[in-house]
Write an enzyme that holds these catalytic residues in place. Structure first.
Site, short mmCIF file in Angstrom:
data_model
loop_
_atom_site.label_atom_id
_atom_site.label_comp_id
_atom_site.label_asym_id
_atom_site.label_seq_id
_atom_site.Cartn_x
_atom_site.Cartn_y
_atom_site.Cartn_z
N CYS A 118 -48.14 -77.03 -40.69
CA CYS A 118 -48.34 -77.47 -42.08
C CYS A 118 -48.63 -76.29 -43.00
O CYS A 118 -49.18 -75.29 -42.58
CB CYS A 118 -49.46 -78.47 -42.22
SG CYS A 118 -49.29 -79.93 -41.19
N ASN A 120 -54.30 -79.46 -43.83
CA ASN A 120 -53.81 -78.89 -42.56
C ASN A 120 -54.89 -79.11 -41.53
O ASN A 120 -56.07 -78.97 -41.85
CB ASN A 120 -53.60 -77.38 -42.66
CG ASN A 120 -52.41 -77.01 -43.50
OD1 ASN A 120 -51.65 -77.88 -43.92
ND2 ASN A 120 -52.26 -75.73 -43.77
N GLY A 121 -54.50 -79.35 -40.29
CA GLY A 121 -55.50 -79.48 -39.23
C GLY A 121 -55.62 -80.92 -38.77
O GLY A 121 -54.73 -81.75 -39.02
N TRP A 181 -46.05 -80.69 -40.55
CA TRP A 181 -45.68 -80.71 -39.14
C TRP A 181 -46.52 -81.82 -38.53
O TRP A 181 -47.74 -81.70 -38.44
CB TRP A 181 -46.00 -79.36 -38.49
CG TRP A 181 -45.54 -79.22 -37.07
CD1 TRP A 181 -44.30 -78.86 -36.63
CD2 TRP A 181 -46.34 -79.43 -35.89
NE1 TRP A 181 -44.28 -78.83 -35.26
CE2 TRP A 181 -45.50 -79.18 -34.78
CE3 TRP A 181 -47.65 -79.82 -35.66
CZ2 TRP A 181 -45.95 -79.30 -33.47
CZ3 TRP A 181 -48.11 -79.93 -34.36
CH2 TRP A 181 -47.25 -79.67 -33.27
N LYS A 222 -37.52 -67.94 -25.16
CA LYS A 222 -36.68 -67.76 -26.36
C LYS A 222 -35.47 -68.68 -26.29
O LYS A 222 -35.14 -69.34 -27.26
CB LYS A 222 -36.17 -66.32 -26.48
CG LYS A 222 -37.09 -65.25 -26.98
CD LYS A 222 -37.58 -65.36 -28.38
CE LYS A 222 -38.78 -66.26 -28.44
NZ LYS A 222 -40.07 -65.65 -28.40
N ARG A 237 -43.88 -73.06 -41.37
CA ARG A 237 -45.11 -73.59 -40.76
C ARG A 237 -44.98 -75.06 -40.38
O ARG A 237 -45.81 -75.59 -39.62
CB ARG A 237 -46.30 -73.42 -41.70
CG ARG A 237 -46.68 -71.98 -41.94
CD ARG A 237 -47.83 -71.93 -42.91
NE ARG A 237 -49.01 -72.55 -42.36
CZ ARG A 237 -49.99 -71.90 -41.77
NH1 ARG A 237 -49.95 -70.61 -41.65
NH2 ARG A 237 -51.05 -72.55 -41.31
N GLU A 272 -36.47 -72.41 -26.73
CA GLU A 272 -37.01 -72.87 -28.01
C GLU A 272 -35.97 -72.87 -29.12
O GLU A 272 -36.05 -73.72 -30.01
CB GLU A 272 -38.32 -72.16 -28.40
CG GLU A 272 -38.26 -70.80 -28.95
CD GLU A 272 -39.64 -70.19 -29.21
OE1 GLU A 272 -40.56 -70.87 -29.68
OE2 GLU A 272 -39.78 -68.98 -28.95
N HIS A 313 -37.62 -69.30 -2.10
CA HIS A 313 -38.69 -70.26 -1.81
C HIS A 313 -38.49 -71.56 -2.58
O HIS A 313 -39.44 -72.34 -2.72
CB HIS A 313 -40.05 -69.63 -2.13
CG HIS A 313 -40.33 -68.41 -1.31
ND1 HIS A 313 -40.61 -68.48 0.03
CD2 HIS A 313 -40.29 -67.10 -1.63
CE1 HIS A 313 -40.77 -67.24 0.50
NE2 HIS A 313 -40.58 -66.39 -0.49
N LYS A 351 -44.63 -72.47 -36.72
CA LYS A 351 -44.91 -71.06 -36.48
C LYS A 351 -46.34 -70.81 -36.01
O LYS A 351 -46.58 -70.07 -35.08
CB LYS A 351 -44.64 -70.27 -37.77
CG LYS A 351 -44.86 -68.78 -37.65
CD LYS A 351 -43.83 -68.16 -36.73
CE LYS A 351 -44.05 -66.68 -36.53
NZ LYS A 351 -43.25 -66.19 -35.39
N GLU A 408 -40.37 -64.65 -20.96
CA GLU A 408 -40.18 -64.60 -22.41
C GLU A 408 -38.71 -64.88 -22.77
O GLU A 408 -38.44 -65.59 -23.74
CB GLU A 408 -40.64 -63.22 -22.94
CG GLU A 408 -40.40 -62.96 -24.40
CD GLU A 408 -41.07 -63.95 -25.35
OE1 GLU A 408 -41.92 -64.75 -24.93
OE2 GLU A 408 -40.72 -63.94 -26.54
O1 M6R Z 1 -49.65 -66.67 -33.36
P1 M6R Z 1 -49.75 -66.61 -31.85
O2 M6R Z 1 -49.20 -65.37 -31.28
O3 M6R Z 1 -51.15 -66.90 -31.38
O4 M6R Z 1 -48.83 -67.82 -31.36
C1 M6R Z 1 -48.77 -68.16 -30.01
C2 M6R Z 1 -47.58 -69.06 -29.73
O5 M6R Z 1 -47.68 -70.26 -30.45
C3 M6R Z 1 -46.25 -68.41 -30.09
O6 M6R Z 1 -46.11 -67.18 -29.45
C4 M6R Z 1 -45.08 -69.33 -29.70
O7 M6R Z 1 -45.00 -69.44 -28.32
C5 M6R Z 1 -43.77 -68.81 -30.29
N1 M6R Z 1 -43.02 -69.89 -30.85
C6 M6R Z 1 -42.89 -68.14 -29.31
O8 M6R Z 1 -41.68 -67.73 -29.83
#
Ligand code: M6R
Length: 610
Positions: free
Chosen positions: A2, A100-101, A75, A487, A27, A490, A506, A605, A483
């Site tokens: 948000c 927000n929250g 969001w 990527k 956001r 997501e 395994h 984000k 990672e």
């Molecule tokens: O702002 P932060 O680094 O604490 O965020 C952590 C995760 O939410 C963030 O890295 C998320 O996994 C990303 N979407 C990855 O691309």
């Protein structure tokens, strides 16, 4: 998670609020809305399901006008994405609120309000705040009403409030969710991220936990702390410039941010390297004393930042001889943690506002840690303010939801931490000098890898019809495989998993057939021969291999084996370099599949709720 914008200005605020929402859309982007107090005292509201563009279309057809207002991009947490659940929420026709929250006690408050006759128009937790405020505002001014209502709320929030009876006033409050005040010329603004306001100001006040702020005509800003005492908070100038908020020549923010990596890695190193060693003072004046007592490290983070922590474990144990435990914040905070003497608590976060990471830091504060260090990208964020030591990653604003430059600058910062601790713990000075030299050459190597983009784009076509992918790595490259898989899933929505290559036999080998592309990173390190054997196991089962390999490694292209050669790099820094092709591969696969690269579905984000 948000986004909030608010403004009290000499001009019509609709354009300011709309521009702010566009900049905050990363956001949260399932619905958006705004409320403006018209000069005749009416509250006008416009909300739309979907992206900010949908709200913009509605506003073009029926514009709002006035000198004070609030806006929100959502969001969903409580209640599905819908226009009725979009903010601002109103109580009657006189009061509007954006939030927000999460209000944890919203059910009890809802029962209480319904019992006295309030009816609810949405499924959100936020609407209770609107009704509570409306009731309290009947007893006096809006600021006092907000203070009384805050005392009744459990949970985390940033709020923006307007009332028809208070011309040119916006009230803001924060607890657990970020909120900044933008200082204009006889104008004042509110936002959950300074980026939202860079068109109107570069001067910001970062509100502290429990602060309530009243913005009024003429740029008047009154801040009360959690105890209700008027306070003066420092005004800080935003240093990144406004370019960060636009895509420039790039099609997506993600691609722009991938290509910024040579520059931001150089920025992360600037002023922190001596001739042959890392400058421990980079971590602050108290760092040397604190670091001298470090016997082990607990490293806590989420998502991509967690993967950076996993890489750092290999580095810190090998080069600094410090035992490291790495954990996702959402697990750590609910565990009965044993804290051995001399343990440094390290958090990693791009945003510095991730709810779980922040909660973990607060949990750790009550434990017997030596101290806390935050490695973070956002100056003034909660994590930075609440940690003993900080090291800023200097990646600049990252807008793409998929983290890219934030990750590689985190790794760079973690290598600096490794060398700072190594230096204090008797690391061989020549080894340290070699790594410092390699770090200086890193931005140039990153640039060379980025020039391989066309070849990586060509490889991506093989993934257009795939539903699954397997990522393999060994040693410090296992987290890089994790990672890479994160990527890909997501932004392209392809199901991807990562394994340490030695684990294949395994279990996961059972999944390998011609429909399962297998992606691997193969730097020239001590595990290379073992990795090659693992890759043979894949080929023998008909799996198609995509290998990013050191130029000096003898891996031949053959049917079913695609090899892309990367320049040779110091073994320790290979995880940083090998991240890049995986970012680019995911990016091109997502573009091929036509997904929303910068704002992938269901994600936001900055995850400021648990
Ligand atoms: O702002 P932060 O680094 O604490 O965020 C952590 C995760 O939410 C963030 O890295 C998320 O996994 C990303 N979407 C990855 O691309």
């Amino acid at each position: 998670m948000c986004g909030i914008v608010g403004a009290v200005a000499q001009r019509n605020v609709q354009g300011i609020l709309l521009e702010g929402l566009k900049r905050l859309e990363y956001r949260g982007y399932d619905s958006a809305g705004m409320a403006i107090r018209a000069d005749d005292g009416r509250l006008q509201r416009c909300r739309a399901l979907g992206k900010v563009a949908a709200l913009e279309d509605k506003l073009a057809a029926a514009p709002l006008a006035g000198h004070s207002g609030i806006a929100h991009t959502r969001w969903a947490t409580h209640g599905r994405p819908s226009e009725a659940n979009a903010h601002p929420h109103q109580s009657g026709e006189r009061l509007a609120v954006v939030h927000n929250g999460i209000i944890e006690n919203h059910e009890a408050l809802r029962d209480e309000l319904e019992a006295v006759g309030y009816s609810f128009a949405s499924e959100t937790d936020t609407e209770v705040v609107a009704h509570l405020l409306e009731r309290e505002a009947r007893q006096g001014d809006l600021l006092g009403a907000v203070q009384r209502v805050l005392a009744r709320l459990d949970g985390a929030y940033a709020l923006g409030v307007i009332h028809a009876d208070e011309p040119d006033v916006v009230i803001g409050a924060r607890k657990g969710s970020p909120l900044v005040v933008g200082v204009g010329i006889e104008e004042a603004f509110l936002a959950s991220d300074p980026l939202a306001l860079l068109r109107v100001t570069d001067r910001f006040i970062y509100l502290e936990e429990g602060d309530v702020v009243r913005l009024a005509a003429g740029g008047e800003i009154t801040i009360l702390d959690a105890a209700g005492t008027p306070v003066t908070r420092e005004i800080q100038t935003f240093e990144h410039g406004d370019g960060a908020a636009s895509k420039g020549e790039y099609r997506h923010f993600m691609l722009k941010e991938i290509h910024e990596q040579p520059t931001v890695i150089a920025a992360a190193l600037e002023g922190r390297l001596g001739d042959r060693n890392v400058l421990v003072e980079s971590f602050g004046p108290e760092a040397e004393t604190l670091f001298a007592g470090v016997r082990q490290i607990h490293l806590v983070a989420c998502g991509t930042s967690y993967h950076a922590g996993l890489v750092a474990r290999y580095w810190l144990e090998r080069y600094a001889g410090v035992p490291v435990q790495v954990e996702v914040a959402s697990e750590y905070r609910y565990r009965r943690v044993v804290v051995p003497e001399g343990t440094l608590f390290v958090t990693l976060s791009q945003s510095g506002e991730t709810a779980d990471t922040l909660a973990a830091l607060r949990f750790a504060r009550d434990r017997d840690y030596l101290g806390s260090l935050a490695i973070c990208n956002v100056p003034g964020s909660s994590l930075v303010r609440e940690s003993d030591l900080t090291l800023m990653t200097r990646a600049g604003p990252e807008i793409g939801v998929a983290s890219t430059k934030a990750f590689t600058t985190q790794l760079t910062a973690l290598m600096l931490l490794t060398l700072a601790l190594g230096r204090l713990r008797g690391q061989d000075p020549d080894e340290q000098a070699g790594l410092v030299e390699a770090l200086r050459g890193l931005p140039g190597l990153v640039r060379r890898v980025l020039s391989l983009d066309p070849a990586i784009e060509a490889l991506s076509t093989a993934f257009g019809e795939k539903h699954h992918a397997l990522f393999l790595g060994r040693g410090a490259h296992f987290p890089i495989a994790l990672e890479g898989a994160l990527k890909l899933k997501e932004i392209s929505y392809i199901h991807a998993e990562a394994y340490p290559a030695g684990e294949l036999k395994h279990g996961p080998l059972a999944l390998v057939d011609s429909e399962m592309p297998v992606i691997s990173v193969a730097p020239n390190d001590e595990l290379l021969d073992k990795l090659k054997s693992n890759l043979q196991e894949v080929r023998a089962r008909g799996g198609e291999l995509f290998v990013f390999a050191d130029a000096e490694v003898g891996l031949a292209e053959e049917e079913g084996v695609h090899v892309l050669r990367l320049p040779h790099v110091h073994e320790a820094l290979a995880p940083i370099l090998y991240t890049l092709p995986l970012q680019l591969l995911s990016y091109h696969v997502a573009v091929l599949k036509g997904t929303d690269v910068d704002q992938p579905r269901n994600l936001a984000k900055s995850v400021t709720v648990e």
